[in-house]
Every structure is written in structure tokens, then in C-alpha cells.
Design an enzyme around this catalytic site. Structure first.
Site, mmCIF file in Angstrom:
data_model
loop_
_atom_site.group_PDB
_atom_site.id
_atom_site.type_symbol
_atom_site.label_atom_id
_atom_site.label_comp_id
_atom_site.label_asym_id
_atom_site.label_seq_id
_atom_site.Cartn_x
_atom_site.Cartn_y
_atom_site.Cartn_z
ATOM 1 C CB SER A 162 2.860 1.999 6.480
ATOM 2 O OG SER A 162 1.296 1.411 6.754
ATOM 3 C CG ASP A 196 0.243 -4.144 2.359
ATOM 4 O OD1 ASP A 196 1.080 -3.983 1.792
ATOM 5 O OD2 ASP A 196 -0.137 -3.260 3.029
ATOM 6 C CG HIS A 244 -0.968 0.382 2.379
ATOM 7 N ND1 HIS A 244 -0.204 -0.653 3.539
ATOM 8 C CD2 HIS A 244 -0.305 1.394 3.517
ATOM 9 C CE1 HIS A 244 0.385 -0.296 4.200
ATOM 10 N NE2 HIS A 244 0.148 1.049 4.037
HETATM 11 N N1 ARG Z 1 -4.424 0.199 7.468
HETATM 12 C C1 ARG Z 1 -3.131 -0.213 6.482
HETATM 13 C C2 ARG Z 1 -2.083 1.029 7.229
HETATM 14 O O1 ARG Z 1 -2.818 2.387 7.833
HETATM 15 C C3 ARG Z 1 -3.137 0.331 5.063
HETATM 16 C C4 ARG Z 1 -3.646 -0.745 4.588
HETATM 17 C C5 ARG Z 1 -4.383 0.003 2.925
HETATM 18 N N2 ARG Z 1 -4.654 -0.846 2.716
HETATM 19 C C6 ARG Z 1 -6.484 -1.041 2.456
HETATM 20 N N3 ARG Z 1 -7.280 -2.072 2.578
HETATM 21 N N4 ARG Z 1 -6.828 -0.158 2.064
HETATM 22 O O2 ARG Z 1 -1.003 0.949 7.266
#
Ligand code: ARG
Length: 720
Positions: free
Chosen positions: A655, A220, A84
Site C-alpha cells: 500500500s 487513497d 489508509h
Molecule cells: N484494501 C486496502 C489494502 O489492504 C485497504 C483499504 C482501506 N480502506 C477501507 N475501506 N478499509 O491495502
């Protein structure tokens, strides 16, 4: 008996599942915190964690693109980060025919790597404490005067430590709400190339349904490489550039781990507000979050309708959709958890005890009274602000149109032709960028709906004067949906922004009246000017008051309890932090226990052929069903471990951060927080907080067994 007792005690403490609060500054890692890390299992010296003179782990950790974390994993500048985080770069490199987002991509040689314009990697060179320098400037000033002086001092320090010719960039960070200032000095490399990514159905497996949740099975990750000039300097993209020789890179462990093992995360957490007040919590829960969620809900619905219809539109909107959806779910969950865990009451209790201590101390005595007043003054406008940011500016067309205000200023205020031409060139360039990812139907729907929601939801006294009366006069009854739809349709078909011939004519003979009469510009600027003209000052006053009181509050807290103050960590500020904890299972609710890992068997359980979120590519299915896991198989689970959870304290910005074992070897990449503790920006939950990580062995399996890119595996230093 005694023996039984002791082993029972050990077993209990082993099962202890409490989470580990703290995002520590590696520079200021006190002896106490370091000793805690050692007690929990760390096998490295302080010098190995962070050193100014010798290569240390900090040298392998990068800011990725200005919004994520990445880590260097080979002697040739290979970067691991999240899917992401690379999403926008992957989508931009894709076309409907060469669809890397959909099909995945692994470079079989460096010549196949894809330059990713706009991305960069920043390496941290050093951190220095500049508090005395800033305080000397600020003196005894308070309020806005202090803020201005502090900002001046910071700008001067940034300038002093930066060196453009060497791509060295310094940024002072204000910590403990302005009680401490550190300068972080980075070197920026701007030639970043895409080296690998799994198919989106792996990289975003589970989509928004699984986002922010455990048990999780998302792969991811994405892989990039940083290049430098032939003489070893940071440089913009050039085919002549060579892979970066890093100061340090992380070895990658495929040995596996068990529940309870040490885990350490380095990275760049973006922001937290652990000392948020009860007033702030109330405003978030009552007004700000629900307004944002409502507006995002609507925007996502209209975007998704078009993305479903056409793969080209899906590629255009995918990246922006994902980021809107990500924090749509976050803020919705945050409100729910703040209410469920009675965070307002908890904050009130803390504030009451602070007040008792503060009574009779002139500096702190009236702090909460002042705070209450500041919130009461700001409250009537706070919903309006969300409507501007998430509603009006949530339409890409209106947001672009709003940016033309600087062109209008050049025409009306300056009138100088070189200023106008410069503004015009900027506007045309930005327009080209805007049009690349613009979808007319979804945006027209968004504009109609946003205007209707604003009309019904924002205090009528705050509406731009004459705007809705004009719609009523020209288009129809404001109580009817059709009126707003019709208005939006006319706006979209009438604006020169979306009409090549009209835009060309305008740029050849620019004049302010044509711009001001443009329906998209007129609409955007009616809302923006109303907002900036009448309410922005209130917001600025509120913000500076809030900042000033926040600084005092933290100062008071540290005075109130000096022993605890020695072991306090500052809120996240997108500066390098290290957090430590353990791999750990948890109990989300009565009678439910979540295991510490998820596996390939779980992916196959969730798999739904053809589904938008739970589909899988054929090549992954084939190798997975054969159970061809090779050296990546987990010895305990006898399966391929996909995800795991730890007790570490992280937040957005982390992330892509490396998860390291006790010896500093890479065991995973953190990519999310769990839903039960999604209020973590404001209140860290000591029992339920978990960090969701991708097991590096799943990443390697994808590269190797699915992607066949043994060239990438060979670069790594595997610890077996
Ligand atoms: N929740 C994750 C974060 O903020 C991002 C994941 C992205 N995936 C998604 N399905 N939008 O680091």
C-alpha cells in the site's frame, strides 16, 4: 492474408490479459527477469533500477511507519503514500473542531506541517546474502533445535550490521521458507510530518463496500515530509530539523498512459504463502477464516453503532475500525475464492506430482505424510487460537488487562520493588494510551458477546476451568444472552482500569491480590493462562514442524525442477520487491468487461449526498462539476482519470507503493487488490489478478485545484 494474420496475432497478444506473477528481489534480478522486463517495455538499465554505488530508484522507496510503502517525490523529502496508511496519523491530528480526517488538510507552508509521533521512514541502504553464515551455524540440526540456532545466528548478524548511533537497523529475512537468508540494512528517520490529506470522503470514497473491488474511485493518498537534523542525520522531532535531501526522488508524469502500457511497482509486500499446502488451505477454509470473520463481524457491528452516534467516538475508533474491516472482508473473500477456484484440489494435484518425484528419496519421501499428521494433531485447537487472538484480545479492555500480566509477574514472581515500579510505570503509560481511544459501550457489548460465542463455539474440554461455572453461579443461566450482558456490565463497571480513583489507589499501594481480583484482569488472565498453560506448546510444535516441512518442500521443488528454480521468486516477507506488468483491462465474468481506468464522471455517478461511504465534500463537487481539470485531464478519456488497474503482483504492505512507467516516472500509487483474485496470498490467479492504483493526476488535481496547495506542486519534477 498473411498481413491480416500477423496483425490479428498482434491484436490478440495485445489483448492477452494474463497477470504477471512475481515479486522480485531487486538485488537478485536475474538476467532472465530483467530481459522479460525489457521485452514488456522497460527503458531503464539494471543500474537505474537498483545500484549500490549510484543513486537509483530504490533510494526513493521507503518503508512507511513499519506497515506501508511510501516514495520520495521531491528534493525536500516529500512523501506520497496512501490515505489508509496515513489514516491513524490524520485521525490523531484531528479534533472535532479541527477535523482533518473529515475536512482534509493541505499545508500551505512547511511551518504548517503537523509532526506525526510514532511514524518513521526507513531507507534501504544495502542487501547482502548471509545464507552461508546462517547455514554454518545451523549445520545438520533439524526441528526446534535448528530454528533456535538459526534465530541465534540471525540475531548476531542483525547486531553486527546495525549501528544505533547512526539509526542504522539491520533485519535478516528468511526467504524461500528458510532456504536463503538476506540481510537488509536500513536507515530510520523519525521526524515525519503530515503535509496533506484529502477529506476522508475522497480518501476512503466507497468505504468498505468498494474496498477490495474494481471499478474503484477512491482518492487513497496522503502526503508527508521527512525531516533530518541540520547536519544531515536522522533525528527525532525537533523544530530545528530541516527537510531531508534525498539521494534520489521520483519524477511525476502527467502525460497519461493507455491500456497495455508498461507498469512497474516497487514496494514492501508483507506476506504471501504461495506454497501453502492442501492441508493449510483446508484448515483456513473450514476453520480459521470463518471464525475470524464471525468474530470481526460482531466487533465491527458494536463499534459502528457507537461511531454513528458521535463524531468524537468516530474519531477515536475510526482507525481501528478501518483495519479490522479491511481484513474482515479480505478473509471472507479469500475463503470464497479458494473454494470457487478449487485451490484445494489444485494443491493436492501439485503435491501428488511432488510425491511421485519424492518416492525413493529419503529426505523428501515422507514429507506429506508428516505434514498430514502435524495438521491432524493441531486441528482440534486451531479454532480456540482464533478465539484468543480475535475474540478475547479483540476487546481493547481485555487486551489491555491481559498486558498487566507482566505487572502481576513482577509482583508475584520477582517481588523486587524496582521491578514492580518499572512494570507499574509501564502499565500506567500504556493505560493512558489505551484510554485515549477507548469506548465503553461498544467494548462492553463486545465482551458480553465474545464470552457467549466462546462458550458455545469452543470445545468445552478446552474452556478455562471453573470460569463459566462461576458465571453461572454468580450471574445466571448460560443459555441466556442476558447472563453474558450482565456479566460484561459488571466487569466494565467494576474494573479499576476504568476508574481513576481506584487505579490511583492501586498504583500507590500495588498488591497482587487487588490486581488478581479485578474483574477485567481476572477474565483476561483466565483465558490467557488457560491458553498459554495448555495449548501454546502444541501451537509452537505445530509451527516449527510446519516451518521445517515447508523448508524441505521448497528445497525439493527447486531440486525437482532446476531450470524453473532459476526463475523463482521468494514469498513476500516485507522486504523490497519489484514487480512488473502492464496497465490492463479484464473480464471478471461472462459478458462483463472492466475498463482499465475509472474517471471523475464515475465518482459523480456513485455520489450519494450524506451517505456514510459515498458522500463528497462541497469543494470537490464544485470543481468537478465545472470540469476544471487543467493539465491533469486525460487526453484519451477527455476526463480526469481517477483509478487504473495493472497486472502486477502485490499484496498488503505494498500500500502506497509507486507505480512507475517504462522510464521510471511516477504514474500512480497502488492501494488495493481486486476481489476476483483476493485469494492471491495463497494462489495467484493468472487471468484475474489486478492491482488497483490511484492515478497520480487525480492526486495532483486534489492538491492543486481542491486544496490550493500550489506550494506542494511546485516542489515536484513534473514530466509533461
Ligand atoms: N484494501 C486496502 C489494502 O489492504 C485497504 C483499504 C482501506 N480502506 C477501507 N475501506 N478499509 O491495502
Amino acid at each position: 492474408m498473411k498481413k491480416l494474420f500477423v496483425s490479428l496475432f498482434l491484436a490478440l497478444s495485445f489483448l492477452r490479459s494474463s497477470a504477471d506473477e512475481g515479486m522480485w528481489l531487486p538485488l537478485l534480478l536475474g538476467e532472465q527477469v530483467y530481459n522479460d522486463m525489457v521485452k514488456r517495455g522497460l527503458k531503464l538499465s539494471k543500474e537505474q533500477l537498483y545500484s549500490m554505488n549510484k543513486a537509483s530508484i530504490k533510494d526513493a522507496i521507503i518503508i512507511f511507519g513499519g506497515f506501508c510503502t511510501g516514495e520520495i517525490v521531491s528534493n525536500e523529502g516529500l512523501i506520497f503514500t496512501n490515505h489508509h496508511c496515513g489514516y491513524d496519523a490524520i485521525a490523531s491530528a484531528s479534533t472535532v473542531l479541527n477535523n482533518y480526517l473529515k475536512d482534509g488538510f493541505y499545508a500551505k507552508s512547511k511551518s504548517e506541517e503537523i509532526p506525526s509521533a510514532g511514524l518513521y521512514a526507513e531507507f534501504l541502504l544495502k542487501i547482502e546474502d548471509v545464507t552461508a553464515e546462517v547455514e554454518a551455524q545451523a549445520g545438520t540440526l533439524t526441528g526446534t533445535d535448528r530454528i533456535n540456532k538459526v534465530n541465534e545466528a540471525i540475531a548476531a548478524i542483525n547486531k553486527k550490521y546495525s549501528d544505533e548511533s547512526k539509526h542504522i537497523i539491520a533485519r535478516v529475512s528468511s526467504l524461500f521458507k528458510g532456504n536463503q537468508f538476506l540481510v537488509f540494512v536500513y536507515q530510520r528517520y523519525s521526524d515525519i510530518r503530515l503535509a496533506g490529506a484529502p477529506s476522508e470522503s475522497v480518501g476512503k470514497f466507497g468505504g468498505d463496500t468498494d474496498n477490495w473491488e474494481w471499478p474503484r474511485h477512491t482518492g487513497d493518498f496522503s502526503i508527508f515530509r521527512v525531516y533530518m537534523s541540520k547536519d544531515g542525520q536522522p533525528a527525532n522531532y525537533s523544530p530545528e530539523n530541516v527537510p531531508l535531501k534525498p539521494k534520489y526522488f521520483l519524477p511525476v508524469s502527467i502525460k497519461g498512459f493507455k491500456d497495455g502500457d508498461y507498469a512497474m511497482i516497487y514496494g514492501y509486500p508483507g506476506s504471501t504463502n504461495r506454497y501453502e499446502t492442501s492441508y493449510g488451505v483446508k484448515q483456513k477454509v473450514d476453520t480459521d477464516n470463518p471464525t475470524l470473520v464471525k468474530l470481526r463481524d460482531m466487533r465491527l457491528k458494536f463499534m459502528f453503532e457507537e461511531m454513528k452516534k458521535d463524531p468524537a467516538v468516530k474519531l477515536q475508533l475510526a482507525s481501528s475500525y478501518a483495519s479490522i474491516a479491511n481484513y474482515w472482508k479480505f478473509y471472507d473473500g479469500e475463503s470464497k475464492q479458494l473454494v470457487r477456484y478449487k485451490i484445494f484440489d489444485q494443491k493436492k494435484a501439485t503435491e501428488n506430482s511432488f510425491q511421485q518425484w519424492a518416492n525413493g528419496k529419503p529426505e523428501f519421501e515422507s514429507l506429506f505424510k508428516d505434514w498430514e499428521k502435524a495438521y491432524a494433531q493441531w486441528q482440534p485447537y486451531s479454532k480456540h487460537r482464533v478465539y484468543i487472538n480475535e475474540g478475547i484480545m479483540g476487546s481493547p479492555l481485555l487486551a489491555y488487562a491481559a498486558s498487566l500480566q507482566s505487572l502481576e509477574n513482577a509482583m508475584v514472581k520477582s517481588g523486587n520493588s524496582s521491578d514492580i515500579n518499572k512494570a507499574l510505570a509501564g502499565a500506567s503509560e500504556a493505560r493512558a494510551g489505551f484510554l485515549k481511544n477507548f469506548n465503553k459501550i461498544s467494548d462492553q457489548n463486545i465482551i458480553g458477546q465474545v464470552l457467549q460465542m466462546y462458550y458455545n463455539d469452543v470445545d468445552k474440554n478446552q474452556h478455562p476451568i471453573g470460569f463459566f461455572e462461576n458465571i453461572k453461579a454468580t450471574t445466571g443461566d448460560l443459555r441466556e444472552d442476558g447472563t453474558f450482558k450482565k456479566f460484561a456490565a459488571a466487569l466494565v463497571s467494576g474494573t479499576m482500569i476504568l476508574d481513576e480513583a481506584k487505579w490511583k489507589a492501586f498504583t500507590e499501594h500495588p498488591d497482587a491480590v487487588t490486581l488478581q481480583k479485578d474483574p477485567a484482569f481476572a477474565t483476561a488472565s483466565a483465558f490467557l493462562k488457560n491458553w498459554t498453560g495448555k495449548y501454546v506448546t502444541q501451537f509452537q510444535q505445530f509451527s516449527s514442524k510446519n516451518a521445517e516441512l515447508g523448508r524441505l518442500y521448497l528445497k525439493g521443488i527447486m531440486q525437482k525442477d532446476p531450470v524453473k528454480a532459476k526463475k523463482m521468486y521468494p514469498d513476500a516477507t516485507f522486504t523490497m520487491r519489484v514487480s512488473f506488468g502492464n496497465v490492463k483491462s479484464y473480464q471478471p465474468r461472462d459478458a462483463v468487461k472492466y475498463d482499465y481506468v475509472t474517471t471523475m464522471s464515475g465518482i459523480l455517478e456513485k455520489y450519494v449526498p450524506g451517505d456514510y461511504e459515498f458522500d463528497l465534500p462541497q469543494n470537490v463537487l464544485e470543481v468537478a462539476r465545472k470540469k476544471d481539470f487543467g493539465q491533469y485531464m486525460d487526453p484519451i478519456k477527455k476526463d480526469l482519470v481517477v483509478g487504473f488497474i495493472t497486472t502486477n503482483d502485490i499484496t498488503g504492505g505494498n500500500s502506497g507503493s509507486p507505480v512507475l512507467d517504462a522510464n521510471g516516472n511516477l504514474i500512480g500509487l497502488c492501494f488495493d487488490g481486486n476481489y476476483e483474485a483476493i485469494g492471491h496470498k495463497i494462489a495467484f490467479d493468472k487471468d484475474l489478478n489486478r492491482t488497483i492504483c490511484l492515478d497520480v493526476r487525480y492526486l495532483l488535481w486534489c492538491i492543486d485545484k481542491v486544496g490550493g496547495a500550489s506550494n506542494l506542486i511546485k516542489e515536484l519534477k513534473l514530466v509533461k
